[in-house]
Design an enzyme around this catalytic site. Structure first.
Site, PDB file in Angstrom:
ATOM      1  N   HIS A   1     -94.813 -83.648 121.419  1.00 31.64           N
ATOM      2  CA  HIS A   1     -94.320 -83.664 122.863  1.00 31.64           C
ATOM      3  C   HIS A   1     -94.973 -83.314 123.829  1.00 31.64           C
ATOM      4  O   HIS A   1     -95.098 -83.554 124.842  1.00 31.64           O
ATOM      5  CB  HIS A   1     -92.860 -83.125 122.799  1.00 31.64           C
ATOM      6  CG  HIS A   1     -91.933 -83.464 121.605  1.00 31.64           C
ATOM      7  ND1 HIS A   1     -91.395 -84.396 121.576  1.00 31.64           N
ATOM      8  CD2 HIS A   1     -91.692 -82.664 120.626  1.00 31.64           C
ATOM      9  CE1 HIS A   1     -90.693 -84.542 120.450  1.00 31.64           C
ATOM     10  NE2 HIS A   1     -90.959 -83.432 119.790  1.00 31.64           N
TER      11      HIS A   1
ATOM     12  N   HIS B   1     -96.547 -74.302 127.704  1.00 27.24           N
ATOM     13  CA  HIS B   1     -96.955 -75.871 127.493  1.00 27.24           C
ATOM     14  C   HIS B   1     -96.976 -76.356 128.656  1.00 27.24           C
ATOM     15  O   HIS B   1     -96.805 -76.015 129.836  1.00 27.24           O
ATOM     16  CB  HIS B   1     -96.051 -76.240 126.447  1.00 27.24           C
ATOM     17  CG  HIS B   1     -94.690 -76.418 127.042  1.00 27.24           C
ATOM     18  ND1 HIS B   1     -93.664 -75.277 126.971  1.00 27.24           N
ATOM     19  CD2 HIS B   1     -94.053 -77.217 128.032  1.00 27.24           C
ATOM     20  CE1 HIS B   1     -92.657 -75.821 127.551  1.00 27.24           C
ATOM     21  NE2 HIS B   1     -92.893 -76.642 128.239  1.00 27.24           N
TER      22      HIS B   1
ATOM     23  N   HIS C   1     -95.109 -74.550 131.959  1.00 28.50           N
ATOM     24  CA  HIS C   1     -94.022 -73.747 131.641  1.00 28.50           C
ATOM     25  C   HIS C   1     -94.189 -72.484 130.822  1.00 28.50           C
ATOM     26  O   HIS C   1     -94.828 -72.773 129.523  1.00 28.50           O
ATOM     27  CB  HIS C   1     -93.007 -74.722 130.815  1.00 28.50           C
ATOM     28  CG  HIS C   1     -92.299 -75.616 131.933  1.00 28.50           C
ATOM     29  ND1 HIS C   1     -91.764 -76.854 131.410  1.00 28.50           N
ATOM     30  CD2 HIS C   1     -92.208 -75.887 132.994  1.00 28.50           C
ATOM     31  CE1 HIS C   1     -91.437 -77.639 132.447  1.00 28.50           C
ATOM     32  NE2 HIS C   1     -91.695 -76.679 133.475  1.00 28.50           N
TER      33      HIS C   1
ATOM     34  N   THR D   1     -85.738 -78.733 129.182  1.00 25.98           N
ATOM     35  CA  THR D   1     -85.996 -80.031 129.787  1.00 25.98           C
ATOM     36  C   THR D   1     -86.324 -81.030 128.545  1.00 25.98           C
ATOM     37  O   THR D   1     -86.476 -82.063 129.023  1.00 25.98           O
ATOM     38  CB  THR D   1     -87.156 -80.200 130.846  1.00 25.98           C
ATOM     39  OG1 THR D   1     -88.451 -79.528 130.126  1.00 25.98           O
ATOM     40  CG2 THR D   1     -87.090 -79.053 131.869  1.00 25.98           C
ATOM     41  N   THR D   2     -86.243 -80.699 127.394  1.00 27.86           N
ATOM     42  CA  THR D   2     -86.311 -81.681 126.462  1.00 27.86           C
ATOM     43  C   THR D   2     -85.397 -81.203 125.514  1.00 27.86           C
ATOM     44  O   THR D   2     -84.525 -80.208 125.347  1.00 27.86           O
ATOM     45  CB  THR D   2     -87.594 -81.075 125.378  1.00 27.86           C
ATOM     46  OG1 THR D   2     -87.534 -79.906 124.839  1.00 27.86           O
ATOM     47  CG2 THR D   2     -88.918 -80.944 126.323  1.00 27.86           C
TER      48      THR D   2
ATOM     49  N   GLU E   1     -91.990 -81.886 136.375  1.00 22.03           N
ATOM     50  CA  GLU E   1     -90.750 -82.248 136.077  1.00 22.03           C
ATOM     51  C   GLU E   1     -89.858 -81.761 137.250  1.00 22.03           C
ATOM     52  O   GLU E   1     -89.135 -82.756 137.695  1.00 22.03           O
ATOM     53  CB  GLU E   1     -90.017 -81.213 134.861  1.00 22.03           C
ATOM     54  CG  GLU E   1     -91.117 -81.508 133.594  1.00 22.03           C
ATOM     55  CD  GLU E   1     -90.549 -81.266 132.408  1.00 22.03           C
ATOM     56  OE1 GLU E   1     -90.206 -80.150 132.096  1.00 22.03           O
ATOM     57  OE2 GLU E   1     -89.989 -82.368 131.674  1.00 22.03           O
TER      58      GLU E   1
ATOM     59  N   HIS F   1     -96.351 -80.299 130.917  1.00 19.16           N
ATOM     60  CA  HIS F   1     -96.250 -81.766 131.078  1.00 19.16           C
ATOM     61  C   HIS F   1     -96.712 -82.460 132.002  1.00 19.16           C
ATOM     62  O   HIS F   1     -97.284 -81.877 133.258  1.00 19.16           O
ATOM     63  CB  HIS F   1     -94.426 -81.791 131.703  1.00 19.16           C
ATOM     64  CG  HIS F   1     -93.411 -80.965 130.947  1.00 19.16           C
ATOM     65  ND1 HIS F   1     -92.869 -81.516 129.795  1.00 19.16           N
ATOM     66  CD2 HIS F   1     -93.109 -79.655 130.818  1.00 19.16           C
ATOM     67  CE1 HIS F   1     -92.108 -80.535 129.438  1.00 19.16           C
ATOM     68  NE2 HIS F   1     -92.177 -79.497 129.679  1.00 19.16           N
TER      69      HIS F   1
END
Ligand SMILES: NS(=O)(=O)c1ccc(O)c(NC(=O)NCCCCO)c1
Ligand SMILES: [Zn+2]
Length: 258
Positions: A61, A91, A116, A196-197, A103, A93
């Protein structure tokens, strides 16, 4: 399993994770003029000094750097937090070439990417898993990435990305202090939200830093050399656009540090 594609992406997550339609979902669109300035919100204090990074991994992911979290060597405190929260992982995004991939958005504007830094309340909980599934068990520091000049330290991460191209790959990544990634000012917005996942647990105190870190398009492009798929799989699906779009505020208040 869930992903970011047409059939398994954010609009389908509520099938297996009904909390996706909950009252404190993340990310959100931040409206600075509607945020309440709270003078009681002190500064964020980071103690990442004796850094405890372990490895860097592709979990199918995102790319994640994990930390040793058996003691309080790397913690965040202050701001909206009542306790020190222990650094567990960080991590990113990001979007596709030329597209944005943060995000959280600010007045409808998205940034190129979002970092994040994930922390958990080890005072109240025994394990990360327990904290991640309980209200306010996590504190996530969100940092926007904007394209411009090259970031002097991000190469430490981007130079390692080729070693974790495929889902399931993990390589050593010791002695990295993520403090070197942060912008000079840590003024922030804060609100109560979620992962958020999936599993989208509503367990996160979000701290979104106002000032973005500046990285080059070249550095950002290296994130897109990762793939969502495992080495043994036939298709090579480029890892990009691994972001959830903003969710409804549902009456929540966003506070501003100043
Ligand atoms: N984006 S976030 O809100 O900062 C965030 C912080 C901590 C997390 O644990 C997750 N999500 C997560 O771990 N999902 C389990 C499977 C993922 C990879 O196996 C998301
Ligand atoms: Zn994240």
């Amino acid at each position: 399993q869930w992903g970011y594609g047409k059939d398994d992406g954010p609009s389908a997550w509520n099938t297996n994770y009904p909390v996706a339609d909950g009252d404190r979902q993340s990310p959100i669109d931040i409206l600075p003029h509607q945020a309440r300035h709270d003078p009681n919100l002190g500064p964020i204090v980071l103690n990442y000094d004796r850094c405890t990074s372990i490895n860097i991994a592709n979990n199918g992911h995102s790319v994640v750097v994990e930390f040793e979290d058996s003691d309080d060597r790397s913690v965040i405190q202050g701001g909206p937090l009542d306790n020190p929260y222990r650094l567990k992982q960080f991590h990113f995004h990001w979007g596709g070439k030329g597209c944005h991939g943060s995000e959280h958005t600010v007045e409808g504007n998205s940034y190129a990417s979002e970092l994040h830094l994930v922390h958990w309340n080890a005072v109240k909980f025994k394990t990360f898993g327990e904290a991640a599934s309980t209200s306010d068990g996590l504190a996530v520091l969100g940092i926007f990435l904007e394209t411009g000049d090259e970031h002097r330290w991000l190469h430490m991460i981007t130079d390692a990305l080729y070693t974790v191209k495929f889902k399931g790959s993990v390589t050593d990544f010791k002695g990295f202090n993520p403090k070197c990634l942060l912008p000079s000012s840590l003024h922030y917005w804060t609100y109560l939200g979620s992962l958020t996942t999936p599993p989208l647990h509503e367990s996160v105190i979000w701290i979104v830093v106002k000032e973005p870190m500046i990285v080059s398009e070249k550095q950002l492009g290296k994130f897109r050399t990762l793939v969502f798929t495992g080495e043994e799989e036939d298709e090579r699906t480029r890892m990009e656009n691994n972001f959830r779009p903003p969710q409804l505020l549902k009456g929540r208040t966003v506070r501003s540090s100043n």
